[in-house]
Design a protein around this motif. Structure first.
Motif, mmCIF file in Angstrom:
data_model
loop_
_atom_site.group_PDB
_atom_site.id
_atom_site.type_symbol
_atom_site.label_atom_id
_atom_site.label_comp_id
_atom_site.label_asym_id
_atom_site.label_seq_id
_atom_site.Cartn_x
_atom_site.Cartn_y
_atom_site.Cartn_z
ATOM 1 N N ILE A 75 0.831 -1.206 0.000
ATOM 2 C CA ILE A 75 0.000 0.000 0.000
ATOM 3 C C ILE A 75 0.862 1.252 0.000
ATOM 4 C CG2 ILE A 75 -1.635 1.325 1.396
ATOM 5 C CD1 ILE A 75 -2.837 -1.337 2.298
ATOM 6 N N GLY A 76 1.971 1.225 0.807
ATOM 7 C CA GLY A 76 2.841 2.400 0.890
ATOM 8 C C GLY A 76 3.544 2.726 -0.405
ATOM 9 N N GLY A 77 3.783 1.732 -1.227
ATOM 10 C CA GLY A 77 4.406 1.985 -2.511
ATOM 11 C C GLY A 77 5.920 2.083 -2.437
ATOM 12 N N PRO A 78 6.528 2.661 -3.454
ATOM 13 C CA PRO A 78 8.004 2.727 -3.524
ATOM 14 C C PRO A 78 8.633 3.498 -2.372
ATOM 15 C CG PRO A 78 7.009 3.241 -5.649
ATOM 16 C CD PRO A 78 5.898 3.217 -4.654
ATOM 17 N N VAL A 79 7.928 4.492 -1.841
ATOM 18 C CA VAL A 79 8.498 5.297 -0.756
ATOM 19 C C VAL A 79 8.745 4.434 0.486
ATOM 20 C CG1 VAL A 79 8.073 7.238 0.790
ATOM 21 C CG2 VAL A 79 7.459 7.417 -1.615
ATOM 22 N N VAL A 80 7.800 3.586 0.819
ATOM 23 C CA VAL A 80 7.962 2.724 1.990
ATOM 24 C C VAL A 80 9.083 1.708 1.765
ATOM 25 C CG1 VAL A 80 6.804 1.050 3.479
ATOM 26 C CG2 VAL A 80 5.564 3.054 2.673
ATOM 27 N N TRP A 81 9.219 1.206 0.554
ATOM 28 C CA TRP A 81 10.306 0.276 0.258
ATOM 29 C C TRP A 81 11.662 0.973 0.397
ATOM 30 C CZ3 TRP A 81 9.889 -4.785 0.063
ATOM 31 C CH2 TRP A 81 8.646 -5.371 -0.238
ATOM 32 N N ILE A 82 11.741 2.212 -0.051
ATOM 33 C CA ILE A 82 12.990 2.973 0.105
ATOM 34 C C ILE A 82 13.295 3.194 1.584
ATOM 35 C CG2 ILE A 82 14.091 5.194 -0.343
ATOM 36 C CD1 ILE A 82 12.550 5.318 -2.970
ATOM 37 N N LEU A 83 12.275 3.499 2.377
ATOM 38 C CA LEU A 83 12.481 3.688 3.816
ATOM 39 C C LEU A 83 12.918 2.392 4.496
ATOM 40 C CD1 LEU A 83 9.449 6.006 4.644
ATOM 41 C CD2 LEU A 83 11.857 6.644 4.602
ATOM 42 N N LEU A 189 11.277 13.595 5.144
ATOM 43 C CA LEU A 189 10.942 14.250 3.869
ATOM 44 C C LEU A 189 10.401 13.238 2.863
ATOM 45 C CD1 LEU A 189 13.991 16.675 3.536
ATOM 46 C CD2 LEU A 189 11.695 17.159 4.398
ATOM 47 N N LEU A 190 10.987 12.045 2.836
ATOM 48 C CA LEU A 190 10.451 11.006 1.959
ATOM 49 C C LEU A 190 9.041 10.601 2.373
ATOM 50 C CD1 LEU A 190 13.505 8.641 1.337
ATOM 51 C CD2 LEU A 190 12.296 10.034 -0.345
ATOM 52 N N GLY A 191 8.815 10.495 3.691
ATOM 53 C CA GLY A 191 7.472 10.181 4.157
ATOM 54 C C GLY A 191 6.465 11.241 3.766
ATOM 55 N N LEU A 192 6.876 12.508 3.875
ATOM 56 C CA LEU A 192 5.987 13.604 3.468
ATOM 57 C C LEU A 192 5.733 13.571 1.966
ATOM 58 C CD1 LEU A 192 4.443 16.141 4.305
ATOM 59 C CD2 LEU A 192 6.556 17.443 3.971
ATOM 60 N N LEU A 193 6.757 13.235 1.196
ATOM 61 C CA LEU A 193 6.569 13.115 -0.247
ATOM 62 C C LEU A 193 5.573 12.008 -0.578
ATOM 63 C CD1 LEU A 193 7.369 13.793 -3.175
ATOM 64 C CD2 LEU A 193 9.265 12.172 -2.932
ATOM 65 N N GLY A 194 5.680 10.871 0.104
ATOM 66 C CA GLY A 194 4.716 9.795 -0.132
ATOM 67 C C GLY A 194 3.302 10.197 0.237
ATOM 68 N N THR A 195 3.169 10.993 1.305
ATOM 69 C CA THR A 195 1.833 11.468 1.703
ATOM 70 C C THR A 195 1.241 12.389 0.640
ATOM 71 O OG1 THR A 195 2.389 11.286 4.042
ATOM 72 C CG2 THR A 195 0.567 12.735 3.463
ATOM 73 N N VAL A 196 2.044 13.290 0.122
ATOM 74 C CA VAL A 196 1.563 14.216 -0.912
ATOM 75 C C VAL A 196 1.145 13.447 -2.166
ATOM 76 C CG1 VAL A 196 2.244 16.100 -2.444
ATOM 77 C CG2 VAL A 196 2.898 16.150 -0.035
ATOM 78 N N LEU A 197 1.967 12.476 -2.560
ATOM 79 C CA LEU A 197 1.610 11.678 -3.736
ATOM 80 C C LEU A 197 0.328 10.872 -3.500
ATOM 81 C CD1 LEU A 197 5.142 10.347 -4.794
ATOM 82 C CD2 LEU A 197 3.832 12.232 -5.811
ATOM 83 N N GLY A 198 0.175 10.328 -2.303
ATOM 84 C CA GLY A 198 -1.044 9.587 -1.991
ATOM 85 C C GLY A 198 -2.277 10.470 -1.993
ATOM 86 N N GLY A 220 -9.976 6.089 2.704
ATOM 87 C CA GLY A 220 -8.971 5.070 2.426
ATOM 88 C C GLY A 220 -7.732 5.656 1.790
ATOM 89 N N GLY A 221 -7.899 6.567 0.868
ATOM 90 C CA GLY A 221 -6.741 7.209 0.250
ATOM 91 C C GLY A 221 -5.941 8.045 1.229
ATOM 92 N N ILE A 222 -6.635 8.683 2.187
ATOM 93 C CA ILE A 222 -5.935 9.531 3.158
ATOM 94 C C ILE A 222 -5.082 8.682 4.096
ATOM 95 C CG2 ILE A 222 -6.275 11.048 5.130
ATOM 96 C CD1 ILE A 222 -8.659 12.253 3.661
ATOM 97 N N TRP A 223 -5.643 7.589 4.640
ATOM 98 C CA TRP A 223 -4.837 6.797 5.575
ATOM 99 C C TRP A 223 -3.700 6.072 4.861
ATOM 100 C CZ3 TRP A 223 -3.490 1.728 5.770
ATOM 101 C CH2 TRP A 223 -4.242 0.799 5.063
ATOM 102 N N GLN A 224 -3.909 5.711 3.606
ATOM 103 C CA GLN A 224 -2.813 5.132 2.849
ATOM 104 C C GLN A 224 -1.711 6.150 2.607
ATOM 105 O OE1 GLN A 224 -4.501 3.472 -0.696
ATOM 106 N NE2 GLN A 224 -5.739 1.945 0.400
ATOM 107 N N ALA A 225 -2.092 7.403 2.413
ATOM 108 C CA ALA A 225 -1.094 8.449 2.204
ATOM 109 C C ALA A 225 -0.335 8.758 3.491
ATOM 110 C CB ALA A 225 -1.779 9.717 1.681
ATOM 111 N N LEU A 226 -1.055 8.785 4.612
ATOM 112 C CA LEU A 226 -0.400 9.073 5.890
ATOM 113 C C LEU A 226 0.506 7.938 6.348
ATOM 114 C CD1 LEU A 226 -3.342 10.730 7.854
ATOM 115 C CD2 LEU A 226 -1.374 11.854 6.810
ATOM 116 N N LEU A 227 0.336 6.767 5.777
ATOM 117 C CA LEU A 227 1.183 5.630 6.141
ATOM 118 C C LEU A 227 2.656 5.920 5.852
ATOM 119 C CD1 LEU A 227 1.393 2.642 7.057
ATOM 120 C CD2 LEU A 227 1.031 2.005 4.672
#
Length: 298
Positions: A75-83, A189-198, A220-227
């Protein structure tokens, strides 16, 4: 014909009367033992069943937790994998630096102070021998300073060389601290970027839905973005604390290098100052004695 009464056998009568009772008693005893055996067997079967049931329950729980983790990563996408990659790399560096600084500081300061005490007492050979063949940064540097002063005295070239060696040792101790600082600053900053993209994806879905907007889609989109923001903070906070601790340990070793290296040189200065003070005191006492002698002669 007369009926002759047959004599009744008492033993047969007793056996006839008691046999049913004994049979019932033995049956009861057998039933009791059988029940106990059945209870014991059932207890063993129940315990074995409970163990097997517990194992059967643990396996699905572990599998479900792994599935949940993989689902969150998906669900988190590439940003979570990078983290996740950042967290593994940071953990490796933290363990390596803690081991390096622990080896560099374990007993080194105590050994060096003991050698400095021998040095100040004039036992130069003993002080140099205490720090000889040491692999730790602090004792190795102080031992080099003692050997230089003992062989050639306090010279500007020796001070420059010791400054260079101290810089090399500190550069080695500060290695890999910069990547930890970068990870601690970059993860939020990466987490914030993932939130903005979500959030962008969530509002695009709302736009495509038109008038038939489902609030569950937006939530659903908001909590996935905040993840992704949560994942960034989870990585950044421990790395920041570890970086601060390691940096403080490194600064403490640098401070000990500076203080103890200076004490190797100031020992001769203090001896010279004490000798000068004693000479001046003797000269003053001699002048006072000469003046008293002149007054008495007059």
């Amino acid at each position: 014909m007369e009926n002759v009464e047959q004599p009744l056998d008492t033993s047969e009568l007793i056996n006839a009367e008691t046999t049913p009772e004994l049979t019932e008693l033995s049956a009861d005893l057998l039933d009791g033992e059988s029940l106990e055996m059945v209870d014991t067997a059932s207890t063993l079967d129940t315990s074995l069943l409970d163990t097997s049931v517990l194992q059967d329950n643990l396996e699905p729980m572990a599998t479900s937790q792994l599935d949940t983790l993989l689902n969150l990563l998906d669900i988190g996408g590439p940003v979570v994998w990078i983290l996740c990659v950042f967290s593994v790399f940071a953990l490796t560096l933290i363990l390596l630096k803690f081991w390096q600084l622990s080896v560099a500081g374990a007993g080194g300061k105590r050994k060096t102070r003991q050698a400095i005490q021998h040095w100040n007492q004039g036992r130069h050979a003993q002080a140099i021998a205490d720090l000889e063949d040491s692999r730790q940064a602090l004792p190795r540097l102080i031992g080099t300073a003692m050997r230089g002063v003992h062989q050639q005295g306090d010279t500007p070239q020796l001070r420059e060389e010791l400054s260079r060696l101290a810089s090399v040792e500190m550069e080695n101790l500060r290695s890999f601290l910069r990547p930890l600082e970068v990870i601690a600053n970059l993860s939020p900053l990466l987490g914030l970027l993932g939130t903005v993209l979500g959030m962008i994806v969530a509002f695009q879905q709302m736009e495509l839905a038109g008038n038939q907007v489902d609030p569950s889609v937006l939530s659903g989109g908001i909590w996935q973005a905040l993840l992704t923001t949560a994942a960034g903070l989870i990585v950044a906070i421990p790395v920041f604390l570890a970086h601060s601790t390691l940096e403080r340990k490194t600064e403490r070793i640098a401070h000990d290098m500076e203080i103890l290296t200076t004490s190797v040189f100031t020992r001769n200065c203090l001896d010279a100052a004490n000798l000068k003070t004693a000479t001046q005191k003797q000269a003053d006492e001699s002048d006072w004695s000469t003046a008293d002698g002149a007054v008495n002669a007059a």
